[in-house]
Design a protein around this motif. Sequence first.
Motif, PDB file in Angstrom:
ATOM      1  N   ILE A  47      28.535  43.022  84.168  1.00 44.12           N
ATOM      2  CA  ILE A  47      29.099  44.199  84.704  1.00 44.12           C
ATOM      3  C   ILE A  47      30.745  43.891  84.103  1.00 44.12           C
ATOM      4  O   ILE A  47      31.065  42.542  84.528  1.00 44.12           O
ATOM      5  CB  ILE A  47      28.855  44.384  86.116  1.00 44.12           C
ATOM      6  CG1 ILE A  47      27.355  44.834  86.349  1.00 44.12           C
ATOM      7  CG2 ILE A  47      30.055  45.501  86.558  1.00 44.12           C
ATOM      8  CD1 ILE A  47      27.057  45.178  87.698  1.00 44.12           C
ATOM      9  N   GLU A  48      31.393  44.786  83.863  1.00 43.02           N
ATOM     10  CA  GLU A  48      32.919  44.765  83.660  1.00 43.02           C
ATOM     11  C   GLU A  48      33.603  45.296  84.787  1.00 43.02           C
ATOM     12  O   GLU A  48      33.221  46.247  85.487  1.00 43.02           O
ATOM     13  CB  GLU A  48      33.183  45.047  82.571  1.00 43.02           C
ATOM     14  CG  GLU A  48      32.824  44.447  81.498  1.00 43.02           C
ATOM     15  CD  GLU A  48      33.128  45.103  79.911  1.00 43.02           C
ATOM     16  OE1 GLU A  48      33.960  45.938  80.242  1.00 43.02           O
ATOM     17  OE2 GLU A  48      33.021  44.210  78.919  1.00 43.02           O
ATOM     18  N   SER A  51      34.220  49.425  85.725  1.00 44.16           N
ATOM     19  CA  SER A  51      33.238  50.333  85.316  1.00 44.16           C
ATOM     20  C   SER A  51      32.285  50.912  86.348  1.00 44.16           C
ATOM     21  O   SER A  51      32.495  50.718  87.187  1.00 44.16           O
ATOM     22  CB  SER A  51      32.377  49.237  84.164  1.00 44.16           C
ATOM     23  OG  SER A  51      31.791  48.036  85.133  1.00 44.16           O
ATOM     24  N   THR A  52      31.405  51.563  85.854  1.00 46.61           N
ATOM     25  CA  THR A  52      30.468  52.390  86.807  1.00 46.61           C
ATOM     26  C   THR A  52      29.280  51.819  86.825  1.00 46.61           C
ATOM     27  O   THR A  52      28.723  51.274  85.973  1.00 46.61           O
ATOM     28  CB  THR A  52      30.343  53.918  86.416  1.00 46.61           C
ATOM     29  OG1 THR A  52      31.648  54.508  86.135  1.00 46.61           O
ATOM     30  CG2 THR A  52      29.568  54.634  87.360  1.00 46.61           C
ATOM     31  N   LYS A  54      25.474  51.091  87.202  1.00 51.97           N
ATOM     32  CA  LYS A  54      24.200  51.816  86.465  1.00 51.97           C
ATOM     33  C   LYS A  54      23.269  51.807  87.855  1.00 51.97           C
ATOM     34  O   LYS A  54      22.195  52.367  87.523  1.00 51.97           O
ATOM     35  CB  LYS A  54      23.660  51.220  85.446  1.00 51.97           C
ATOM     36  CG  LYS A  54      24.991  51.319  84.327  1.00 51.97           C
ATOM     37  CD  LYS A  54      24.470  50.790  82.898  1.00 51.97           C
ATOM     38  CE  LYS A  54      25.429  50.559  81.900  1.00 51.97           C
ATOM     39  NZ  LYS A  54      25.049  49.937  80.560  1.00 51.97           N
ATOM     40  N   LEU A 254      32.355  52.974  91.428  1.00 51.21           N
ATOM     41  CA  LEU A 254      33.395  52.331  90.465  1.00 51.21           C
ATOM     42  C   LEU A 254      33.493  50.759  90.861  1.00 51.21           C
ATOM     43  O   LEU A 254      33.261  50.568  92.163  1.00 51.21           O
ATOM     44  CB  LEU A 254      34.626  52.902  90.664  1.00 51.21           C
ATOM     45  CG  LEU A 254      36.158  52.509  89.699  1.00 51.21           C
ATOM     46  CD1 LEU A 254      35.645  52.537  88.386  1.00 51.21           C
ATOM     47  CD2 LEU A 254      37.282  52.867  89.935  1.00 51.21           C
TER      48      LEU A 254
END
Length: 711
Positions: A47-48, A51-52, A54, A254
């Motif tokens: 994950i960055e 980002s959203t 998932k 977010l």
Amino acid sequence: MKRDMLIKKISSYFNRNWSRFLLTALCCSAIFFAFTYTNVYTETYDIEKFSTAKETIRAPITIENTKETERRIREAVQSVEDHYEISQEVTDEQVNSVIEIFEVVDKVESENLKEILKKDKITSIDKVEYLKQLLQNDAIKELDDSVFISIIEASPNDRVLAKELVSSTLYDVYNSGIKVGEEDKVAKSVVQKLSYTTLSDNFVEEMIPVIQVAVEPNSFFSADQTNEAQKKARDTVEPVMIRAGELIVEEGQLITNEIFEELELTGLLNEERNVYPLIGLLILMVLLGFIIFLELQHTNGDILSSRKLLAILIISFFIVVLMKTISFYVTADNPLYFIAPIATVSMLLKMLLNERIAIVFSIIYAIVGSVVFNANIPGLLNMEVGIYFLITQLVSIYLLAIVKDKAAIIKTGIGVACINLMTVSLFVLLSFEKYDWSDFLLIGIYGFLSAIIATVLTIGLLPFFETGLGILSDSKLLTLSSPNHPLLRKLLIEAPGTYHHSIMVANLSEASCEAIGANGLLARVAAYYHDLGKTIRPHYFIENQMGMKNPHDYLDPCQSAEIILGHPSDGAKLLKKEKLPKEIIDVALQHHGTTLLKYFYFKAKEKNDKVSEQDFRYVGPKPKSKEAAVVSICDSIEAAVRSMKNPSQVEIEKIVSAIFEDRILDGQLNDSTLTFKEIDQIKNVICETLKGIYHSRIEYPKKEEKIREAK
């Protein structure tokens, strides 16, 4: 020499069994590990920031968020106000200086100033000048003369009232503390308070300079008190914890800096971190496997056949799969693990193997259960589950004392249900959380159903292990011991003498085995069937002839020997045909070992000196187990004692000792693992039992003698 033989025997025993035991232990450990690794292995994410998400992610562990804790500590410290120390000396000094004015005015008014000042006429100025000489406070002396004149010209009552009101008001403000720079503000508040009193406005206005001079700072910054307050504020801040199972981010949310830090802190972004819990779980399973290996080694290898070891693996696989399946439906509000029928495995292990193994595996299954139901939190063992599983299993083992029929299992299930209700009540009462009656009722129902399901599963699975794996359990033995069994009915009808002989041998064998710690029930049931081969030619055996001529009188000794020597193998064939357990067949085949049929051997030797002794020996094999050896000895002893007329106690002891000595010298007991101490115990039990059967009786007179006495 003896030492070498002992080492060789121990080595032979170890080599025969250790590999099977080790393989069983390794398989059990592998089963446990395969179904519990997901409980300690945490999925990681790529994950960055910003980002959203998932999917919804929850914390896998409980850990402190040190950064958030430090931030809250800083906020708590910064929120602490500076602490000031009020100087009582300043308060007393300043208030007393005001009081002094009124006291000095009273003194001036009461004295004769004409004499003191040597003047004929005293003016207000003179009074003021004299008054200033009496005052000590230099700041008060600097006040304008008009202030003193107004006080002097006031009535005595006004001065008393002004003195009390001004001093009390000043005490109030001083006690509240006056900081540097607050002098004007405090002076105005004092004047305002005095304006609401009964003092005249003019008089209050004249007192303003006095109040302004009297108001000075008396509250000064205290570093020690401020530091102490900051320390208390720091100590009151609770560590910010990320709890296992706590929601970190929801799907579609977010990924902020704060969320990213929490993901990183809980190890959800570090794949290497997952290795350590797996290593810890592997060590736990290796330890459990080692305990299983040691326990199997401790148990007699003859008892633990390959079929029974397979039963252990099947039972272990069954209960772990069952626990894992139930764990998928467990939630914080629904502790479904209380319904797990864990008592099934403990009862099966006790009936199929023995009580000690059942207890050891109960502890192991409780530990495994505490991992399975740890809510997938690495490092957590659910001790509530572990204690519950351990108690319900141990209770089922101790309550299942003697299994005579299915009713014994049902009674055990009822007892386990009661203990389960007590155990779940214990957890509810010890819990800090408040439970509703509905929650308590639900958990109680789970505990009750656990025992009921365990009872049903035990009754249902027991035949599978007995028939499918051919394992001989106590319940199976009790079924085989029924006189209505077809083979026993056959023995009773076709060879009644042999049947009664077998009953006697069974009584002697059971008592002997129980004395040495062997399986008495197995010995009893095996004794019932050991001479079943005699039903093929029952009249060729003396106990079944009952008044008829002995057919052996018309046969050659070799032919007679062939018939007699064949009955062990004939019995084994009949038992195999009816699919009786291997343990029963072995006893029937081994109960004469390779002993010599002496009567027909010596009879044949009278006709032919070159006759071979080997032709008159049973084909064997020799007894391989303690139970088979005991049945073999009791068979010979019972037949020998029964052939005697009114045997005395001394004669019984002699014949018992002679048979034991003959078997030992002939090497018939070498393969049975019986020790000399056990042989002595068996000998004593047999003698005591036979003495009880053939005790002395009163000889009653015959019928003719009774008639003569009557005449």
